[in-house]
Enzyme design. Structure first.
Site, PDB file in Angstrom:
ATOM      1  N   CYS A 165       1.236  -0.988  -0.084  1.00 29.15           N
ATOM      2  CA  CYS A 165      -0.161  -0.414  -0.233  1.00 29.15           C
ATOM      3  C   CYS A 165       0.953   1.083  -0.179  1.00 29.15           C
ATOM      4  O   CYS A 165       0.384   2.194  -0.459  1.00 29.15           O
ATOM      5  CB  CYS A 165      -0.973   0.121   1.336  1.00 29.15           C
ATOM      6  SG  CYS A 165      -2.583  -1.566   1.193  1.00 29.15           S
ATOM      7  N   HIS A 305      -3.460   8.192   6.357  1.00 30.65           N
ATOM      8  CA  HIS A 305      -3.009   6.099   5.696  1.00 30.65           C
ATOM      9  C   HIS A 305      -4.368   6.566   5.772  1.00 30.65           C
ATOM     10  O   HIS A 305      -5.290   5.697   5.098  1.00 30.65           O
ATOM     11  CB  HIS A 305      -1.903   5.640   5.830  1.00 30.65           C
ATOM     12  CG  HIS A 305      -1.933   3.863   5.249  1.00 30.65           C
ATOM     13  ND1 HIS A 305      -2.000   4.092   3.682  1.00 30.65           N
ATOM     14  CD2 HIS A 305      -2.011   2.712   5.843  1.00 30.65           C
ATOM     15  CE1 HIS A 305      -1.981   3.154   3.831  1.00 30.65           C
ATOM     16  NE2 HIS A 305      -2.390   2.220   4.846  1.00 30.65           N
ATOM     17  N   GLU A 316      -1.071   5.220  13.482  1.00 27.36           N
ATOM     18  CA  GLU A 316      -1.003   6.120  12.803  1.00 27.36           C
ATOM     19  C   GLU A 316      -1.275   7.896  13.242  1.00 27.36           C
ATOM     20  O   GLU A 316      -0.374   8.848  13.576  1.00 27.36           O
ATOM     21  CB  GLU A 316      -1.197   6.625  11.800  1.00 27.36           C
ATOM     22  CG  GLU A 316      -1.600   8.128  10.581  1.00 27.36           C
ATOM     23  CD  GLU A 316      -1.807   8.258   9.216  1.00 27.36           C
ATOM     24  OE1 GLU A 316      -1.395   8.651   8.334  1.00 27.36           O
ATOM     25  OE2 GLU A 316      -2.922   6.391   8.709  1.00 27.36           O
ATOM     26  N   LYS A 339      -9.674   8.008   2.762  1.00 32.05           N
ATOM     27  CA  LYS A 339      -9.966   6.452   2.192  1.00 32.05           C
ATOM     28  C   LYS A 339     -11.272   6.076   1.818  1.00 32.05           C
ATOM     29  O   LYS A 339     -11.933   5.996   1.566  1.00 32.05           O
ATOM     30  CB  LYS A 339      -9.205   5.982   2.563  1.00 32.05           C
ATOM     31  CG  LYS A 339      -7.836   5.509   2.259  1.00 32.05           C
ATOM     32  CD  LYS A 339      -6.730   3.974   2.896  1.00 32.05           C
ATOM     33  CE  LYS A 339      -5.364   4.243   1.688  1.00 32.05           C
ATOM     34  NZ  LYS A 339      -4.851   4.708   1.819  1.00 32.05           N
ATOM     35  N   HIS A 344      -9.669   1.727  -0.419  1.00 24.87           N
ATOM     36  CA  HIS A 344      -8.753   1.631  -0.488  1.00 24.87           C
ATOM     37  C   HIS A 344      -7.248   1.164  -1.638  1.00 24.87           C
ATOM     38  O   HIS A 344      -8.271  -0.264  -1.378  1.00 24.87           O
ATOM     39  CB  HIS A 344      -8.024   1.220   1.253  1.00 24.87           C
ATOM     40  CG  HIS A 344      -6.902   0.779   1.266  1.00 24.87           C
ATOM     41  ND1 HIS A 344      -5.615   1.952   0.481  1.00 24.87           N
ATOM     42  CD2 HIS A 344      -5.747   0.693   2.181  1.00 24.87           C
ATOM     43  CE1 HIS A 344      -4.257   0.899   1.110  1.00 24.87           C
ATOM     44  NE2 HIS A 344      -4.660   0.234   1.880  1.00 24.87           N
ATOM     45  N   PHE A 404       1.531  -3.796   3.648  1.00 24.35           N
ATOM     46  CA  PHE A 404       2.280  -4.414   4.456  1.00 24.35           C
ATOM     47  C   PHE A 404       3.350  -4.868   4.262  1.00 24.35           C
ATOM     48  O   PHE A 404       4.082  -4.653   3.651  1.00 24.35           O
ATOM     49  CB  PHE A 404       0.967  -5.772   4.071  1.00 24.35           C
ATOM     50  CG  PHE A 404      -0.283  -6.243   4.373  1.00 24.35           C
ATOM     51  CD1 PHE A 404      -0.375  -4.712   4.849  1.00 24.35           C
ATOM     52  CD2 PHE A 404      -1.296  -7.290   3.954  1.00 24.35           C
ATOM     53  CE1 PHE A 404      -2.162  -5.496   5.549  1.00 24.35           C
ATOM     54  CE2 PHE A 404      -2.454  -7.011   3.889  1.00 24.35           C
ATOM     55  CZ  PHE A 404      -2.819  -5.645   5.301  1.00 24.35           C
TER      56      PHE A 404
END
Length: 418
Positions: A165, A305, A316, A339, A344, A404
């Site tokens: 991502c 994010h 975050e 998002k 996403h 990831f």
């Protein structure tokens, strides 16, 4: 290292909220959700999650010849469409450019999953002799960059990033460095993704990462909200035109913003979970600010994010507090997750959100986090709940992308000044 200044002169967005910069930005400021019931996957192949941010009625032949479209996976079609929109927006005339000084960095996290699934079905049902000879060039991840370079005749540096991502944030950052060191004058950079396929949806659902709010698709992606239950899969692409300042000024290009900082770090923690204290994210933000020669209090806005997962949003938030301190906790720093509207986009998320930052600076407006109705007590920053803010001062914007495997990327944009 020549340390050229780098500016953004073109934006090409392909998303469920809007195709093309203007429609996309209007939808973002209006708080328009692009999430709906999935139509790209047969219902029998969908399990707990039946919703996604898919692009309805996308017609690739608006951007390429039908014969070309048939030889591309959907993620490649999105990339080509985004690149053409970006080049058009930048008013970049390739016939007047030195093609060897125009490059491409376009990545994807998943690549051609639909092609893999389709051709595997052909293999099982009709045998190996019926598998398409175009299978490999349709599914391999680097072919989005390959097609974009072919379509525009760009013969300069050509690369593809694959960092989950964080992919397209790294793409933009890598293109930034290429221009900085003088290896190109212009770069087309970003990412593309088409992950709303049977195997992708089933896999993420099995990992319990997706929202199952099937009866309320538009309310399913709700970053920082107490009732969030996972992210919503999205698809699309975003390509930015990056230029050296000298080159942009020489051709009289409109400059949206300047890219002034970039950093990447690794968590070295877990294959999917973030560090609870957000250490990798913190270091990425701090290093990007150092690269930009900016202090935390100079940042106006952070595009988080913010995936709408329980662990990710909290980590975050902690990382932002550690970097920005009182500037964040006193709510002088605006933060939002787009998002909540776009879903996403995995490998395409970073460049789409970089485009949001660039437009926020150019338009002096801040996008909302929609569906933020019941704030998580552990997520207590100014997330611009539900309604955009217009006519505000946005001098510096930061874009966060975390993937990831512990891949972290951070980009810092600044209002352009001579």
């Amino acid at each position: 290292m020549t340390n050229e200044r780098v500016v953004i002169t073109g934006i090409g967005t392909v998303s469920s909220v809007g195709v093309g910069k203007d429609d996309f930005w209007a939808g973002i400021l209006a708080g328009r959700s692009g999430v709906s019931q999935i139509s790209l996957v047969a219902e029998k192949y969908l399990s707990a999650c039946r919703i996604g941010a898919e692009i309805k009625n996308f017609d690739p032949t608006q951007f390429m010849e039908p014969k070309q479209a048939k030889r591309m996976d959907r993620f490649i079609q999105f990339a080509v469409a985004g690149s053409k929109l970006a080049v058009q927006d930048a008013k970049l005339d390739m016939t007047k450019e030195d093609a060897t000084r125009v490059g491409v960095v376009v990545g994807s996290a998943a690549g051609g999953f639909q092609t893999i699934e389709n051709q595997h079905t052909v293999l099982l049902e009709k045998g190996p002799g019926r598998v398409s000879p175009f299978t490999v060039p349709m599914l391999i991840v680097n072919m989005a960059a390959g097609w974009v370079s072919i379509m525009h005749g760009a013969k300069g540096p050509n690369s593809c990033t694959v960092t989950a991502c964080a992919t397209s944030a790294h793409s933009v950052g890598d293109a930034f460095r290429i221009i900085q060191r003088g290896d190109a004058d212009v770069m087309l950079a970003g990412g593309s993704e088409a992950p709303i396929t049977a195997v992708c949806m089933a896999s993420f659902a099995a990992a319990r990462t997706l929202s199952t709010r099937n009866d309320q698709p538009e309310a399913a992606s709700r970053p920082f909200d107490k009732d969030r239950d996972g992210f919503v899969m999205g698809e699309g692409a975003a390509i930015l035109v990056l230029e050296s300042l000298k080159h942009a000024q020489a051709r009289g290009a409109y400059i949206y913003a300047e890219l002034v900082g970039y950093a990447m770090t690794g968590d070295a923690f877990d294959i999917v979970q973030p560090c609870v204290d957000g250490d990798g994210a913190r270091r990425a933000m701090e290093l990007a600010l150092k690269d930009a020669s900016l202090k935390p209090e100079q940042v106006s806005y952070v595009n988080a994010h913010g995936t709408s997962t329980m662990l990710g949003d909290r980590a975050e938030t902690t990382a932002i507090k550690r970097v920005f301190g009182e500037h964040a906790t006193s709510k002088k720093l605006a933060v939002s997750s787009t998002k909540s509207m776009t879903g996403h986009l995995l490998g395409a998320a970073g460049s789409l959100e970089a485009a949001v930052c660039v437009l926020a600076i150019a338009q002096q407006a801040l996008p909302p986090t929609i569906n933020l109705d019941n704030p998580d007590p552990e997520c207590d920053l100014d997330y611009i709940p539900n309604v955009a803010r217009k006519n505000v001062q946005v001098n510096v914007a930061m874009s966060n992308s975390f993937g990831f495997g512990g891949h972290n990327a951070c980009l810092v944009f600044k209002k352009f000044e001579q």
